[in-house]
Scaffold this active site. Structure first.
Site, PDB file in Angstrom:
ATOM      1  N   ASP A 246       0.742  -1.306   0.087  1.00  0.00           N
ATOM      2  CA  ASP A 246       0.079  -0.101   0.015  1.00  0.00           C
ATOM      3  C   ASP A 246       0.972   1.242   0.074  1.00  0.00           C
ATOM      4  OD1 ASP A 246      -1.855  -1.985   0.386  1.00  0.00           O
ATOM      5  OD2 ASP A 246      -2.904  -0.935   1.874  1.00  0.00           O
TER       6      ASP A 246
ATOM      7  N   GLU B 236      -4.963  -3.341  -7.711  1.00  0.00           N
ATOM      8  CA  GLU B 236      -6.044  -4.101  -6.955  1.00  0.00           C
ATOM      9  C   GLU B 236      -7.327  -3.224  -6.667  1.00  0.00           C
ATOM     10  OE1 GLU B 236      -3.151  -4.360  -3.095  1.00  0.00           O
ATOM     11  OE2 GLU B 236      -5.032  -3.401  -2.231  1.00  0.00           O
TER      12      GLU B 236
END
Length: 891
Positions: free
Chosen positions: A463, A534
């Protein structure tokens, strides 16, 4: 002591592989015993001797985490059913919480160490050989003992993703019983452990224990590890491939040695003299400038399965001293080169052997208890290819050698790297040990996997990108280990001072958005442009047959019970509120479970299809999309394309439809009809037909166009005019057909579209999704009149190939007609994937759907036909002499 230190150094250097031909290896798989250290007073010196008798210990095989071993021993009820998981001792963290971030309670039985103990005999024939004890995964720390002596302690053995190889020659006795005992310790919240993030719960032991295999391997005085062949093509013709070959050597003796590294790469012989000082680790390199034979003319190239043949070659290397082979390793590899670049818009584009590829993939999860199942693994690769996906993403779940070999053989690309959301990305809190464990973990994984043809890219962060010092450390390791593929700083768009822009985005959504989202968002969020590492249209509700396997009958409806809640996600995904709210506003509030599942399948079909189609239409303004996720670690209501039991629902077939090689599709934003050619050859002449109907099936527009489509492109073919759309009802239908020159249908696609699309509140976008100001209105679909569908099923003489003919006898649309294979008990036969599913039938239309049942499918199977407005039917299979017998409907 020198041997132990050398062995520990080798643990940092050497990768583990399943060699095709190698020095002798003895898997230490069966016959382990397991017990909590809190229940014992004995120390490692005693436990690791043959005289010790482990009374009351659990029997297990390795690999096995502590909880998985206890479950296998029958100590606990199925932890995947209902809320049973929460009944396990140590499950004190909040439902939906991320356990990796939290300390384990001191009264948890997993707060203690746990002993693994194994007795084994080293064959007398191995006397005089060098003996290596390999651990392919220990979570998280361990003290390791052999025959009463500790060979490594928990300061040396720390890190879930490290691999270890110890020289235990002086610790073992050939021809006699030996004992290895490992006291394993769970990761703390301050360790770089295995993290399930918000995907699913974490078991109470945090997956502690020997989660990787343990082997005893023998060699001569020099061990050879991690052979790899790297390809560089001299030009786009691919007529010359220059190979560079690497391998790691370790001298296990206390004297200098002289020998030869020799072997073959793709059938070409190579040889190099080598000098090794005492206990030296060395990388041997064969480059194509020095070894001209590695300049291969007209090579047979490895391709992802959609681009060509995933052809594999063999690399075999051995170290020879005084005419005797000391060690030999073989790996399979592909002659291929993967590169990446920025497009003119700054998006990351990957190329395989110089050709661009639109990445269309999904995120992988292993089993939550890290249990391995080779057949299940192969079934899942079959499902990936059946959906026409080309990539699997691993976020911190770095999988087995079997996984990577399957990816190589089947031509499925793999993007992989570290995980997010716990200590792995809390760099400001890292201790010196965290830093060293991260470095050693990366080194071990690079050496373990680097030779595989299927590897696309390594992500040093998920992330978030690492800070400069950590990123540079990672890049240095990757250079030292000769990582042959691209790397990314993270899965997000955040640039770094070390590597600059990533060229990818991780902007969501992860919760439900209407299908039009992927088209109307063009430059800010998760829409169909760039490379989205994603993203997802949200929850994926399994079919009722699967729900019954993990939701107790008395908690099945409404979908708000404790069992439902536990099988949602964590963090911001603990509820189905967004999905359920959209269902209620767009379609209707369901009165029962059957209606809920029926509408949910239509929503996930529509959502997954739209996401993949938007990215396909926009190639190469779009360069990649990874659906979050492909599968689940346990039975789940969110984020999968097939459920935990390998049953394929609406999302699976929407994806399969969107990603088919030659495909016709509709655009929500400009009402265009587009043909996407995902093959690498230009099409022959094709015929496209587009029809627009109002809700009562009145034809408002019809057009046919003949086209050819260049290789790997998308082409707008027809635009549905505004005046035709203006005459449409609140819900209208778009029916598209693509035929080849012989008149055969190549692609068929049917859409139900609202006249007014969802209005999104872009200003309130968060990491989960963009909320709707006004949802689209498809409530008319709830009033579709009943359709009469005649169904006939026949199986081939082998009983496994099944064909179902569907014929709509009525004058109304048969909507979302689905077929499923059941056994005699009425349970789904899985995996059984159909040529098409969740289909629409116009009045008078016939369709034939086929499947091949898995080899384990029992006799007495049946096919259940159901649909949105179709009465459910059960068809008993009857064997026919030929599949053509299904050519006419049963009367």
């Amino acid at each position: 002591m020198m041997k132990k230190l050398a062995g520990y150094a080798a643990a940092l250097m050497f990768s583990f592989m399943v060699p095709l031909a190698a020095s002798a290896a003895m898997p230490l798989h069966e016959g382990w015993r397991l017990q909590s250290a809190c229940k014992m007073q004995d120390a490692g010196e005693a436990i690791s001797t043959a005289a010790y008798h482990p009374e009351g210990w659990y029997e297990t095989a390795v690999p096995a985490t502590v909880v998985s071993a206890q479950v296998a021993a029958g100590l606990y009820k199925d932890p995947y059913f209902g809320t049973n998981l929460r009944d396990l001792p140590g499950m004190t963290y909040p439902v939906g919480g991320i356990f990796a971030r939290l300390p384990m309670s001191e009264d948890s039985p997993y707060h203690c160490g746990w002993w693994y103990r194994k007795e084994f005999v080293v064959p007398a024939s191995e006397k005089g050989r060098t003996l290596w004890l390999r651990f392919k995964g220990i979570n998280y720390r361990a003290d390791i003992w052999i025959n009463g002596k500790r060979i490594a302690d928990s300061s040396q053995v720390a890190g879930a993703y490290r691999t270890y190889e110890f020289d235990v020659t002086d610790n073992l006795v050939a021809g006699r019983t030996n004992v290895v005992a490992v006291e394993a310790f769970a990761p703390t919240e301050k360790d770089l452990g295995i993290n399930w993030v918000d995907w699913n719960p974490c078991p109470p032991d945090k997956d502690m224990g020997l989660w990787g295999a343990v082997d005893l391997v023998t060699s001569g005085p020099v061990a050879l590890r991690s052979p790899m062949a790297v390809t560089h093509f001299t030009d786009a013709s691919l007529k010359q491939a220059n190979l560079t070959v690497y391998a790691q050597l370790h001298n296990a003796t206390d004297k200098a040695l002289h020998g030869i590294v020799t072997g073959t790469v793709a059938g070409i012989r190579i040889e190099q003299p080598i000098e090794l000082t005492a206990h030296e680790d060395k990388t041997v390199v064969f480059d194509s400038e020095t070894y001209k034979q590695l300049q291969i003319k007209n090579p047979t190239v490895w391709w992802p399965y959609q681009m060509g043949t995933p052809h594999l070659e063999t690399l075999t290397l051995r170290f020879v001293e005084d005419g005797k082979a000391s060690d030999e390793q073989s790996v399979r590899f592909g002659i291929r080169e993967i590169t990446s670049e920025f497009t003119d818009k700054g998006y990351r584009l990957f190329r395989v052997n110089g050709k661009p590829i639109l990445i269309r993939g999904a995120g992988w999860s292993p089993d939550m208890l890290l249990r391995e199942d080779p057949k299940r693994l192969r079934d899942q690769f079959m499902l990936v290819r059946d959906m026409h996906l080309n990539t699997i993403r691993l976020e911190g779940k770095l999988e087995t050698e079997d996984f990577f070999q399957l990816a190589d053989e089947q031509g499925v690309l793999v993007m992989l790297g570290w995980c997010c959301c716990d200590r792995w990305e809390r760099w400001k809190d890292w201790t010196p040990e965290n830093y060293q464990v991260a470095k050693a973990s990366l080194q071990a994984q690079m050496l373990r996997i680097r030779h595989h043809a299927s590897l696309l890219v390594w992500l040093n962060g998920s992330d978030n990108p690492p800070p400069a010092d950590v990123e540079q450390m990672y890049l240095d390791v990757e250079a030292q280990m000769h990582w042959p593929n691209p790397t990314l700083s993270s899965a997000s768009a955040t640039p770094t001072t070390v590597s600059g822009k990533s060229g990818v985005k991780m902007s969501g959504p992860y919760d439900y958005v209407a299908p039009s989202y992927w088209y109307v968002d063009k430059d800010k969020h998760g829409g169909g442009y760039g490379f989205n590492t994603e993203t997802s249209p949200g929850p994926a509700i399994p079919n009722i047959g699967s729900l019954r396997k993990y939701i107790p009958e008395d908690q099945m409806w409404p979908a708000t019970s404790a069992s439902w809640a536990l099988h949602n996600g964590g963090g911001g995904f603990k509820t189905l509120t967004v999905f359920d709210g959209a269902m209620k506003a767009t379609y209707a509030a369901p009165d029962n479970l059957k209606d809920y599942v029926r509408i949910a399948q239509a929503m996930t079909y529509n959502g997954e299809r739209a996401m993949f189609e938007a990215y396909s239409r926009n190639k190469y303004t779009s360069t990649g999309v990874i659906q979050w996720m492909l599968n689940n670690a346990w039975p789940s209501n969110i984020w999968h394309l097939y459920d935990y039991y390998l049953d394929a629902g609406g999302g699976y077939y929407g994806t399969k439809k969107a990603c088919e090689p030659l495909h016709v599709q509709y655009s929500y934003d400009d009402h265009s009809v587009v043909v996407v050619n995902s093959t690498y050859q230009p099409s022959a002449r094709l015929s496209v037909t587009a029809k627009l109907y109002d809700f009562n099936l009145k034809e408002l527009f019809s057009k046919e166009s003949d086209i050819t489509v260049d290789a790997d492109t998308s082409q707008r073919v027809i635009s549905i005019p505004d005046d035709a759309l203006a005459a449409a009802s609140k819900v209208y239908f778009v029916d598209l057909t693509l035929k080849n020159e012989s008149g055969e249908i190549v692609s068929r696609n049917f859409y139900w579209v609202p006249s007014t699309l969802t209005t999104f509140d872009w200003s309130k976008t968060d990491y989960t999704h963009t909320p709707a100001i006004q949802q689209e209105d498809m409530t008319e679909l709830m009033s579709l009149p009943k359709a009469q569908v005649e169904a006939h099923a026949i199986s081939a003489e082998n009983g496994k190939t099944v064909q179902v003919r569907l014929h709509n006898e009525s004058k109304v649309l048969a909507f979302q007609v689905a077929v499923a294979a059941h056994d005699a008990r009425g349970e789904n036969i899985v995996p059984a994937v159909w040529s098409d599913n969740y289909v629409e039938l116009m009045p008078g239309e016939s369709r034939v759907l086929t499947t091949t049942l898995p080899s384990h499918a029992p006799e007495g199977a049946s096919v259940v036909v159901s649909g949105w407005n179709v009465m459910e039917q059960t068809l008993r299979l009857s064997a026919g002499k030929a599949m053509a017998a299904a050519g006419s409907p049963a009367k």
